[in-house]
Write an enzyme that holds these catalytic residues in place. Structure first.
Site, PDB file in Angstrom:
ATOM      1  N   GLU A   1       0.856  -1.116   0.139  1.00  0.00           N
ATOM      2  CA  GLU A   1      -0.549  -0.199  -0.067  1.00  0.00           C
ATOM      3  C   GLU A   1       1.578   1.467  -0.208  1.00  0.00           C
ATOM      4  OE1 GLU A   1      -2.956   0.714   3.324  1.00  0.00           O
ATOM      5  OE2 GLU A   1      -3.871   2.029   2.516  1.00  0.00           O
TER       6      GLU A   1
ATOM      7  N   ASN B   1     -12.049  -1.413  -1.190  1.00  0.00           N
ATOM      8  CA  ASN B   1     -11.751  -2.113  -0.014  1.00  0.00           C
ATOM      9  C   ASN B   1     -12.391  -1.168   1.628  1.00  0.00           C
ATOM     10  OD1 ASN B   1      -8.819  -3.129   2.186  1.00  0.00           O
ATOM     11  ND2 ASN B   1      -9.241  -0.828   2.109  1.00  0.00           N
ATOM     12  N   GLU B   2     -12.550  -1.786   2.021  1.00  0.00           N
ATOM     13  CA  GLU B   2     -13.557  -2.155   3.310  1.00  0.00           C
ATOM     14  C   GLU B   2     -14.489  -1.295   2.976  1.00  0.00           C
ATOM     15  OE1 GLU B   2     -10.416  -1.777   6.714  1.00  0.00           O
ATOM     16  OE2 GLU B   2      -9.813  -3.893   6.652  1.00  0.00           O
TER      17      GLU B   2
ATOM     18  N   TYR C   1      -6.413  -8.870  11.518  1.00  0.00           N
ATOM     19  CA  TYR C   1      -5.679  -9.020  11.610  1.00  0.00           C
ATOM     20  C   TYR C   1      -5.286  -9.577  13.215  1.00  0.00           C
ATOM     21  CZ  TYR C   1      -4.605  -5.854   8.695  1.00  0.00           C
ATOM     22  OH  TYR C   1      -4.470  -5.069   7.069  1.00  0.00           O
TER      23      TYR C   1
ATOM     24  N   GLU D   1      -5.921  -9.629   3.516  1.00  0.00           N
ATOM     25  CA  GLU D   1      -5.108  -8.565   4.860  1.00  0.00           C
ATOM     26  C   GLU D   1      -5.476  -9.126   5.504  1.00  0.00           C
ATOM     27  OE1 GLU D   1      -5.836  -4.475   5.321  1.00  0.00           O
ATOM     28  OE2 GLU D   1      -6.464  -4.054   3.453  1.00  0.00           O
TER      29      GLU D   1
ATOM     30  N   GLN E   1       2.146  -6.144   5.527  1.00  0.00           N
ATOM     31  CA  GLN E   1       1.769  -5.414   4.131  1.00  0.00           C
ATOM     32  C   GLN E   1       3.611  -6.587   3.471  1.00  0.00           C
ATOM     33  OE1 GLN E   1       0.637  -2.106   3.210  1.00  0.00           O
ATOM     34  NE2 GLN E   1      -0.754  -2.206   4.057  1.00  0.00           N
TER      35      GLN E   1
HETATM   36  O1  AHR Z   1      -3.538  -2.854   6.053  1.00  0.00           O
HETATM   37  C1  AHR Z   1      -2.666  -1.722   6.293  1.00  0.00           C
HETATM   38  C2  AHR Z   1      -4.786  -1.004   6.858  1.00  0.00           C
HETATM   39  O2  AHR Z   1      -5.538  -2.301   7.345  1.00  0.00           O
HETATM   40  C3  AHR Z   1      -5.038  -1.297   5.925  1.00  0.00           C
HETATM   41  O3  AHR Z   1      -5.392  -0.267   4.684  1.00  0.00           O
HETATM   42  C4  AHR Z   1      -6.827  -1.408   5.638  1.00  0.00           C
HETATM   43  O4  AHR Z   1      -7.542  -1.510   4.847  1.00  0.00           O
HETATM   44  C5  AHR Z   1      -6.800  -1.905   6.991  1.00  0.00           C
HETATM   45  O5  AHR Z   1      -7.367  -1.533   7.738  1.00  0.00           O
END
Ligand code: AHR
Length: 491
Positions: free
Chosen positions: A25, A172-173, A240, A296, A345
């Site tokens: 990103e 995205n999101e 995450y 992600e 990432q």
């Molecule tokens: O990876 C960091 C961020 O996490 C991304 O930009 C977003 O899609 C997610 O919330």
């Protein structure tokens, strides 16, 4: 003794190489400094892209790269990132530190990066602040070979031939930074936007990915599948691993044994997420045509002290490698539904493969975990049964061992095993049925839970040859060190 039975003659699904995908990103030093330094940099580069980073990433067979975000994708206007660099618009990167984005890395540079990495491109389009026309023209600019204003523009910018664009994400999101939409509203938006993601090459179709749920938002999955399932090829999932909570996430380097085990328990929640989202998808898509795209995932800690909080820079230890190993085994085991996964990432951001500092670079323990798993790419998942005593430690109960097993086209059986215990090595008997094993090769990644690489000592943690196994009459006996990932190739 723990026991693993492998049925070498019973395949269960195809492990797409894209399960080991990555994400880059416009965030902190991922693109600028990490991947791209510009043609005039003293750091050795090819067309502005770092040679050292490309060389390291090619060695782990990076299969697919997602770009340009993330949250950044929904404020990115692609036309700002083409044409002569000195004339490109500058913008504020509002999500990530408010820094100036000079758009010197755009579509052509990303496609050049994918060429150098020899990987598939996965572009995420802007639904949140972009128009249908803008998204449609981007796809036309990249993939069409007909005569049109967009293809003429591409030619003027130095690329006569269209590129392949295997994967395209529609927002995205969208439930959060991508527009704060409800599932019902986004499902309609998805239907509309995807209509104009044109397939200029029906023989080489673009795989369209709808924005999927955050973690355990099962309503989102149900709504999207019900209202738009027939119009998508994939549905994303973001989850995450945060050891503590979103306010105080925990340090990447300084953590207790309890926090180590809690981190693993939280990462293993991925198993429940994959099972439950898949079960919802099964109701609408029993043939499993639509892929679950975990685009992600990974650890998210507090940033390294003294670094820009908007840059999400964190160190990476054996704990991260174990997190990677557990997730990659889970993705393999769910390969009937999981078509792709992209760790967040690639460089200098969150659970990175590579860290850079000016001209220096290092590969993280997570990089070496991916290296050990790369042997599974494009193999067939095998039926396997593991009986292992659960691990009770740090106030958590976890699987004592974890594995996935695949069959390569040349007949070799590949096993990846994770031993999460910090104190106990484990001896495992492996019984391979349906195949005579005549040779065994092994690699191991192991170390203290907080072992990591630094620019002064970049090789503290790396994979090593592994020979703690012996063939016995009733199978193979393997001893896995504490806190380790082992890859065995049984030929
Ligand atoms: O990876 C960091 C961020 O996490 C991304 O930009 C977003 O899609 C997610 O919330």
């Amino acid at each position: 003794m723990d026991k693993l039975i492998i049925h070498a003659d019973l395949t269960k699904g195809h492990i797409r190489k894209t399960i080991q995908g990555h994400f880059s990103e416009h965030l902190g030093r991922c693109i600028y400094g990490g991947l791209y330094v510009g043609e005039h940099s003293d750091i050795p580069n090819e067309n502005g892209i770092r040679r050292d980073v490309v060389e390291a990433l090619r060695a782990i067979h990076l299969p697919v790269l997602r770009w340009p975000g993330g949250c950044f994708a929904d404020e990115y206007h692609w036309k700002d990132g083409i044409g002569p660099r000195e004339q490109r618009k500058k913008m504020i990167n509002t999500h990530w530190g408010g820094v100036t984005e000079d758009n010197s890395f755009g579509t052509h540079e990303f496609m050049e990066l994918c060429r150098q990495l020899d990987c598939d491109a996965y572009i995420c389009g802007n639904v949140g602040s972009g128009t249908v026309q803008e998204m449609s023209e981007w796809v036309e600019y990249i993939t069409s070979d007909a005569i049109s204003p967009m293809t003429e523009l591409r030619k003027q910018n130095g690329h006569a031939e269209p590129w392949r664009l295997p994967y395209f994400g529609v927002g995205n999101e969208s439930w959060g930074c991508g527009g704060n939409m409800t599932a019902e509203y986004y499902a309609n938006e998805y239907r509309r936007y995807q209509t104009f993601v044109r397939q200029y090459h029906p023989e080489d179709r673009i795989y369209r990915i709808a924005c999927g749920p955050s973690a355990d938002d099962y309503h989102w999955t149900d709504t999207l599948m019900k209202q738009a399932g027939s119009l998508m090829d994939g549905l994303s999932l973001h989850y995450y691993t945060v050891p503590q909570d979103w306010k105080h996430k925990g340090s990447a380097l300084e953590f207790t044994e309890e926090e180590y085990y809690t981190t693993l328990r939280k990462t293993l929640f991925m198993e429940e997420l994959l099972s439950r989202h898949s079960a919802i998808m099964d109701r609408y898509d029993p043939e499993k045509r639509v892929g679950l795209i975990v685009d992600e995932w990974g650890t998210w800690f507090d940033v390294e002290p003294g670094t820009n909080p908007g840059f999400l820079y964190q160190q990476n230890t054996m704990r991260d490698a174990i997190v990677a190993g557990l997730n990659l085994n889970l993705f393999n085991r769910h390969c009937d539904r999981v078509h792709m996964a992209n760790i967040a990432q690639l460089v200098n951001v969150l659970q990175a493969m590579i860290l850079t500092e000016g001209p220096d670079m290092l590969c993280t323990p997570s990089y070496y975990a991916f290296k050990l798993f790369s042997a599974h790419q494009e193999n067939e998942l095998l039926e396997s049964h593991l009986q292992a005593e659960p691990l009770k430690a740090g106030g958590e109960t976890l699987p004592g061992l974890q594995e996935s097993t695949s069959l390569a086209p040349d007949g070799t059986v590949h096993v990846t095993l994770v031993n999460p215990s910090l104190s106990e090595s484990r001896t495992l008997r492996i019984d391979v049925q349906g195949k005579t094993v005549s040779s065994i090769e092994g690699r191991v990644l192991t170390g203290a839970m907080d072992a990591h690489n630094t620019f002064d000592a970049p090789d503290t943690v790396r994979d090593q040859a592994f020979d703690a196994f012996r063939a016995e009459e009733d199978g193979l006996q393997v001893t896995l060190p504490a806190c380790s990932i082992v890859h065995l190739a049984l030929a």
